[in-house]
Design an enzyme around this catalytic site. Structure first.
Site, PDB file in Angstrom:
ATOM      1  N   ASP A  97      -4.069   2.642   3.066  1.00 47.28           N
ATOM      2  CA  ASP A  97      -5.484   2.428   2.984  1.00 47.28           C
ATOM      3  C   ASP A  97      -6.336   3.539   2.562  1.00 47.28           C
ATOM      4  O   ASP A  97      -7.124   3.285   1.783  1.00 47.28           O
ATOM      5  CB  ASP A  97      -5.932   1.873   4.452  1.00 47.28           C
ATOM      6  CG  ASP A  97      -4.979   0.649   4.874  1.00 47.28           C
ATOM      7  OD1 ASP A  97      -4.763   0.366   6.186  1.00 47.28           O
ATOM      8  OD2 ASP A  97      -4.529  -0.145   3.833  1.00 47.28           O
TER       9      ASP A  97
ATOM     10  N   ASP B 167      -2.033  -7.245  -0.487  1.00 47.27           N
ATOM     11  CA  ASP B 167      -1.952  -6.908   0.960  1.00 47.27           C
ATOM     12  C   ASP B 167      -2.398  -8.072   1.859  1.00 47.27           C
ATOM     13  O   ASP B 167      -1.750  -8.218   3.010  1.00 47.27           O
ATOM     14  CB  ASP B 167      -3.105  -5.701   1.246  1.00 47.27           C
ATOM     15  CG  ASP B 167      -3.063  -5.030   2.387  1.00 47.27           C
ATOM     16  OD1 ASP B 167      -4.222  -4.723   2.943  1.00 47.27           O
ATOM     17  OD2 ASP B 167      -2.070  -4.959   2.806  1.00 47.27           O
TER      18      ASP B 167
END
Lengths: 458, 227
Positions: free
Chosen positions: A376, A269
């Site tokens: 997330d 990420d």
């Protein structure tokens, strides 16, 4: 990714004047970075692990790309006020994100603690072919690392695929992909979930009722997510599908692989969002160039963009993260692609650049909010859910991970307010979460247990 | 809460290391190490409370500089209350949640000879602890602000005393009653530290609108009104 939208909060009386100025002063195009790599796109592939998360929603917190046209005049005069308001609203946004993240985690933990199904090992997904039932520790570690490598490469491939599709304007394909993914999530997984919950509580339900319930739930969900709907309903649906996805991950990821994957995904990420050639960054920048919103189905938005007369496109809000999930069970390929943004959004955005400045004042509400990628949500919930499922210290470990993740989110939002561009939301939270999980499980638990057995308080 | 957790982590680390380095079989030694671990934990908690105070002070200054009228939107007293409350909540939750979870399951309390009042006394102790942390937070921040270090020392000493009293635990008269007395006294002390007085209480009870009450209402944090 977390993105930050400017909005004027009409409910705050003293700030009315400010808010309109605020919106005028929207910071320059924020870049959204998908915290979650585009792995979110696409529904699960038949054989692949589901990547939840709308990687779409970049973990980046980016200020809404509001300021684009015509407002620069006002901006320059109010820098200081803007900064102050940013910080004030920043705190509000932190709370706006805490609530959905907490809700998602509560749903996941409640399910894990009560429904046995999600803690039973019933096989693995095709994305993690190596088993962890090996006699030696080294072999197990090696298998989990290999599983992680396979999983991450699947995610990278799908993300790049999504970005390419987006770049070459294959919108129909992406939309179809997203719709298939959400169809599968909303119908199939809900059916399984409902079945297991009913089994746990020994409640009988006949098929016609079940069909009615699931049909309504799924149909309303599809409409809310892909088209229009009340904001809170849309948020509720996004939370529910994130929780469902997280539960699937918790069930089908073997122990050590899950932890290694969590670590690897936060590193990915970080790179995907911050590196200049990262897929998520390119996605966000392409969306910004074209003044289009990124697909809404992959991003959780804490406030609505009222696009009437809005001068700025909602650029970074949604990172199209594509995740491809596969469930070994049904072997279907669902691609979770970032849901296509509301069809109305691009239309309202096109006349944007030509609007005069005065139209801003006519703008009643331009909600400023933060956007967080669904990926997330999913990975936060996976971490907390795994802590609830596997920690022998039970609740203390779960709570410690929960607090750690929220503090990480806070810090990320703080960085967002400072840097004003899309940031990955996974790394800090997941790092804190992992550190707290392992340390609480191994160090704090024996200490607290010993204290509690003597009824000592510290 | 995060700061409290970190302090607990460090204290557990110290205890864990000490246990592993020592003789496992010796019960007295283990008990002594437990007392040592608890004391270290209390001291670390207070140290982290101080660290949190420093952090909030910095944030307060930052907020004050960028705000219009030079005052930060949240007063230090509100921060003290919130900090104390969150320390209390996380401390209480960590102490009691496993007990609560076990209390659902089938079982008989005290079947091996322990006290049958385990659950109810745990509940009362946790309540006292949460309140105490809140009060200590208020007093602590105020003492740091006004640099009254004897107050600080008194807070730390009362925390150690409370924790020590719980060591007398199956003998509940000796532990619960003093702890509640300490809670009451600390509560009154915190009330007066925060600016309360009998007059304010009376005014509050008689529901009169007072312009310049000296008591801070620790209500939801609000953005200051601007004209």
């Amino acid at each position: 990714m977390i993105t930050f939208m400017n909005n004027s909060d009409s409910e705050e009386e003293p700030c009315n004047e400010r808010t309109s100025l605020m919106s005028a002063e929207s910071p320059p195009v924020p870049s959204y970075q998908d915290g979650l790599p585009a792995s979110e796109a696409g529904e699960p592939q038949a054989h692949r692990k589901r990547r939840t998360g709308s990687s779409r929603s970049p973990n980046n917190i980016a200020d809404g790309d509001m300021s684009d046209s015509g407002v620069p005049v006002r901006e320059s005069t109010l820098e200081n006020e803007e900064e102050e308001l940013t910080l004030k609203y920043g705190a509000k946004h932190v709370i706006m994100l805490f609530v959905p993240v907490t809700l998602c985690m509560i749903v996941v933990v409640a399910t894990i603690k009560s429904v046995r199904f999600y803690t039973e090992k019933n096989g693995q997904l095709i994305y993690t072919p190596f088993s962890e039932d090996t006699p030696s520790v080294g072999q197990r570690l090696l298998n989990s690392v290999l599983n992680t490598i396979i999983m991450i490469s699947v995610i990278v491939v799908m993300t790049v695929f999504l970005v390419l599709l987006y770049k070459y304007r294959c919108y129909k394909f992406i939309h179809g992909w997203l719709i298939l993914s959400s169809l599968m999530l909303l119908f199939l997984f809900t059916y399984i979930y409902l079945g297991e919950v009913l089994k746990t509580y020994n409640v009988a339900m006949d098929y016609p009722t079940l069909f009615l319930v699931i049909w309504n739930f799924g149909a309303v969900g599809m409409i809310c997510i892909h088209w229009k709907g009340p904001l809170q309903l849309q948020q509720a649906y996004l939370i529910m599908i994130s929780a469902l996805m997280a539960l699937v991950f918790i069930k089908y990821l073997p122990e050590w692989s899950a932890w290694v994957i969590l670590g690897a995904i936060s590193i990915y990420d970080l790179m995907a969002v911050l590196c200049p050639k990262g897929p998520l960054r390119m996605l966000v920048e392409t969306a910004q160039e074209r003044n289009e919103p990124i697909f809404p189905a992959l991003i959780y938005s804490s406030a609505m963009m009222w696009t009437v007369g809005m001068a700025k496109p909602d650029t970074a809000a949604r990172g199209p993260s594509q995740q491809t999930w596969d469930t070994a069970e049904d072997g279907r390929e669902n691609h979770r692609s970032p849901s296509h943004a509301d069809s109305q959004m691009p239309e309202t955005r096109s006349p944007i650049p030509t609007r005069p400045i005065t139209s801003f004042e006519e703008l009643e509400e331009e909600e400023r909010g933060v956007k967080l990628g669904l990926g997330d949500f999913i990975f936060y919930s996976v971490l907390v859910g795994k802590a609830a499922a596997t920690a022998s210290g039970d609740w203390n470990t779960t709570l410690a991970c929960f607090v750690a993740i929220l503090i990480g989110l806070c810090l990320t939002l703080l960085l967002l307010a400072v840097f004003k561009k899309a940031l990955p939301a996974l790394p800090i939270s997941i790092t804190f979460g992992l550190v707290f999980y392992f340390s609480t499980d191994n160090l704090v638990r024996p200490f607290m247990d010993t204290l509690a057995s003597h009824q000592l308080y510290i | 809460a995060f700061f409290w957790l970190v302090s607990l982590l460090l204290a557990s680390l110290i205890w864990f290391v000490s246990v592993h380095l020592s003789d496992r079989e010796d019960a007295k030694l283990q008990y002594g190490l437990l007392i040592f671990g608890a004391a270290v934990s209390v001291l670390l908690q207070e140290a982290f409370r101080f660290a949190y105070f420093k952090l909030l002070k910095k944030a307060d200054e930052g907020l004050a500089t960028i705000s219009e009228d030079g005052r930060s939107p949240i007063s230090l007293r509100q921060m003290a209350y919130v900090s104390g409350l969150s320390f209390g909540i996380i401390s209480g939750v960590f102490s009691v949640i496993n007990i609560l979870a076990d209390s659902i399951g089938p079982g008989i309390v005290g079947i091996h000879g322990d006290s049958p009042y385990y659950f109810i006394t745990s509940a009362f102790l946790t309540m006292a602890l949460v309140l105490l942390h809140t009060f200590w937070g208020v007093i602590f921040f105020d003492a740091c602000e006004k640099r009254r270090y004897w107050c600080l020392g008194l807070v730390v000493a009362s925390h150690l005393l409370t924790s020590g009293l719980t060591f007398l635990n199956p003998w509940y008269e000796a532990s619960l009653v003093p702890i509640f007395i300490i809670t009451l006294c600390t509560g009154l002390w915190a009330f007066f530290t925060a600016g309360g007085s009998f007059r304010n209480v009376l005014k509050c009870l008689s529901c009169k609108q007072e312009d310049d009450s000296r008591v801070m209402m620790y209500s939801a944090l609000q953005v200051p009104f601007e004209d």
